[in-house]
Design a protein around this motif. Structure first.
Motif, short mmCIF file in Angstrom:
data_model
loop_
_atom_site.label_atom_id
_atom_site.label_comp_id
_atom_site.label_asym_id
_atom_site.label_seq_id
_atom_site.Cartn_x
_atom_site.Cartn_y
_atom_site.Cartn_z
N GLU A 1 10.22 5.24 -8.24
CA GLU A 1 10.49 6.00 -7.02
C GLU A 1 9.21 6.27 -6.24
N THR A 2 8.15 6.68 -6.96
CA THR A 2 6.88 6.96 -6.28
C THR A 2 6.27 5.68 -5.73
N LYS A 3 6.35 4.59 -6.50
CA LYS A 3 5.81 3.31 -6.00
C LYS A 3 6.51 2.89 -4.71
N THR A 4 7.83 3.08 -4.66
CA THR A 4 8.57 2.72 -3.45
C THR A 4 8.12 3.57 -2.27
N ARG A 5 7.98 4.89 -2.49
CA ARG A 5 7.51 5.78 -1.42
C ARG A 5 6.15 5.34 -0.88
N VAL A 6 5.23 5.08 -1.82
CA VAL A 6 3.87 4.72 -1.41
C VAL A 6 3.84 3.38 -0.70
N GLN A 7 4.51 2.40 -1.24
CA GLN A 7 4.47 1.06 -0.65
C GLN A 7 5.16 1.02 0.71
N GLU A 8 6.25 1.77 0.87
CA GLU A 8 6.90 1.83 2.18
C GLU A 8 6.02 2.53 3.20
N ALA A 9 5.37 3.62 2.77
CA ALA A 9 4.47 4.34 3.68
C ALA A 9 3.27 3.47 4.04
N ALA A 10 2.77 2.70 3.09
CA ALA A 10 1.63 1.82 3.36
C ALA A 10 1.98 0.81 4.43
N ALA A 11 3.20 0.25 4.35
CA ALA A 11 3.63 -0.72 5.35
C ALA A 11 3.85 -0.05 6.71
N ARG A 12 4.43 1.15 6.68
CA ARG A 12 4.76 1.85 7.93
C ARG A 12 3.51 2.28 8.67
N TYR A 13 2.50 2.74 7.93
CA TYR A 13 1.31 3.30 8.57
C TYR A 13 0.15 2.33 8.71
N GLY A 14 0.39 1.09 8.36
CA GLY A 14 -0.65 0.08 8.61
C GLY A 14 -1.75 0.02 7.59
N TYR A 15 -1.45 0.46 6.34
CA TYR A 15 -2.48 0.35 5.30
C TYR A 15 -2.75 -1.12 5.02
N ARG A 16 -4.03 -1.48 4.95
CA ARG A 16 -4.41 -2.85 4.59
C ARG A 16 -5.48 -2.78 3.52
N PRO A 17 -5.29 -3.48 2.39
CA PRO A 17 -6.33 -3.49 1.35
C PRO A 17 -7.57 -4.21 1.84
N ASN A 18 -8.65 -4.01 1.11
CA ASN A 18 -9.93 -4.62 1.47
C ASN A 18 -9.80 -6.13 1.57
N VAL A 19 -10.12 -6.67 2.73
CA VAL A 19 -9.94 -8.11 2.96
C VAL A 19 -10.86 -8.94 2.09
N ALA A 20 -12.14 -8.52 1.99
CA ALA A 20 -13.09 -9.30 1.20
C ALA A 20 -12.68 -9.35 -0.26
N ALA A 21 -12.21 -8.22 -0.77
CA ALA A 21 -11.80 -8.19 -2.17
C ALA A 21 -10.59 -9.10 -2.38
N ARG A 22 -9.67 -9.11 -1.40
CA ARG A 22 -8.50 -9.97 -1.53
C ARG A 22 -8.91 -11.43 -1.52
N GLN A 23 -9.85 -11.79 -0.65
CA GLN A 23 -10.33 -13.17 -0.62
C GLN A 23 -10.95 -13.56 -1.94
N LEU A 24 -11.73 -12.67 -2.51
CA LEU A 24 -12.33 -12.96 -3.81
C LEU A 24 -11.27 -13.13 -4.88
N SER A 25 -10.24 -12.28 -4.83
CA SER A 25 -9.18 -12.37 -5.82
C SER A 25 -8.46 -13.70 -5.72
N SER A 26 -8.18 -14.13 -4.47
CA SER A 26 -7.47 -15.38 -4.31
C SER A 26 -8.31 -16.55 -4.76
N ALA A 27 -9.63 -16.42 -4.69
CA ALA A 27 -10.51 -17.50 -5.14
C ALA A 27 -10.80 -17.39 -6.63
#
Length: 338
Positions: free
Chosen positions: A41-67
């Motif tokens: 329930e909490t994960k759903t609340r947080v993830q929906e709010a993140a999408a609604r309010y424009g939360y974006r994780p660190n781009v550089a870290a995501r690029q490193l993760s994908s590599a």
């Protein structure tokens, strides 16, 4: 009832999400990583709010993760004064070589940085090495957030009773080894000179020294004194009123100061007093200081293996303490190691 999106001119951060939802940042971070520690329930609340309010994780870290690049960090005290110590520098060099050999990025951060919101950082590490002078509150926060952490040589008083992953040094055994050498060289009284009373490593060295001394001598013939309280008169009294005082200093920096004071008072080692230290600092080589060395590369290797084990899902227990060896020098007579 739905929360209304606030007007923001920047991407939402985890701290701001937490304030909006009435959750701490640790819960937000775990929910965004889909951690099993957080309810669905909490994960759903947080993830929906993140999408609604424009939360974006660190781009550089995501690029490193994908590599598939892995990032580890060594956390040092905010002042970085630890880097003035040879032991820390040698350990860092060894960690860097180990990481480079495995294609892992190793960074250095200050403890103060971990208290700031992480979204502005270029990299957010997969795991942490914590130098033992950093308070345990930092490490507990990381562990609570589900981030792997291993403490190297835990010395800050807050690590008293620490049971999570750590690599220690055989301080008690090493101090006992040096004190037995002082006794073999004819020491009739023991003076242990220290600095920080709360420093766990120094406390262990004092305990190991006293334990070894009382195996053959009455307890009252051993004394502890803080360096700042050891006046010239007190040092003169120890040397003049003891057949052969053995002076054990909790580290080589203290031993060098005591040697210079003995020299200024026109006492010689080992003729008038026996002197030993701990850490194997190269600065002691100049005067031939008897000291205890430990393997910094071994410290790095055990910490590195422990952290990678945790990252790979292994139930890691703290490895055995890093062994020390006695390097006998001119300040106690003789030479060599044991």
């Amino acid at each position: 009832m739905h929360l209304r999106s606030p007007h923001v001119s920047h991407s939402m951060t985890q701290a701001e999400l937490g304030r909006l939802l009435g959750l701490d940042k640790s819960s937000i971070s775990l929910a965004l990583r889909d951690s099993p520690k957080i309810s669905a329930e909490t994960k759903t609340r947080v993830q929906e709010a993140a999408a609604r309010y424009g939360y974006r994780p660190n781009v550089a870290a995501r690029q490193l993760s994908s590599a598939r690049a892995q990032v580890l960090a060594l956390v040092l005290p905010a002042s970085f004064d630890t880097l003035s110590h040879t032991v820390a520098v040698r350990t860092l060099q060894a960690l860097s070589e180990l990481a480079r050999g495995d294609g892992i990025i190793l960074g250095i951060v200050s403890a103060a940085e971990l208290e700031d919101e992480g979204e502005g950082r270029l990299l957010f590490p997969d795991g942490f090495f914590i130098w033992g002078d950093v308070p345990a509150t930092t490490t507990r926060d990381l562990v609570r957030d589900g981030l792997p952490a291993v403490v190297l040589d835990p010395n800050h008083p807050s690590y008293e009773g620490w049971t999570d992953a750590a690599v220690t040094v055989a301080n008690v055994e090493g101090a006992g080894m040096l004190v037995r050498h002082l006794m073999d060289q004819g020491a009739t009284e023991l003076l242990v000179v220290g600095t920080e009373i709360g420093h766990l490593g120094h406390r262990a060295r004092w305990a190991g020294a006293r334990q070894a001394w009382v195996e053959q001598n009455p307890l009252p013939t051993s004394t502890f004194c803080a360096l700042e309280e050891l006046s010239d008169d007190a040092l003169r009294h120890v040397v003049n009123n003891t057949t052969k005082p053995g002076i054990f200093c909790v580290n080589d920096a203290v031993a060098l100061q005591v040697w210079h004071r003995l020299n200024r008072l026109e006492f010689r080692t080992p003729e008038d007093a026996l002197l030993g230290g701990f850490d194997g600092d190269p600065s002691g080589d100049v005067l031939g200081l008897t000291t205890l060395e430990f393997d910094c590369r071994g410290l790095a290797r055990r910490a590195y293996d422990a952290l990678l084990g945790i990252l790979n899902g292994v139930d890691v227990v703290s490895p055995p303490p890093i062994e020390v060896r006695l390097r006998i020098g001119a300040t106690t007579g003789g030479g060599g190691t044991s």
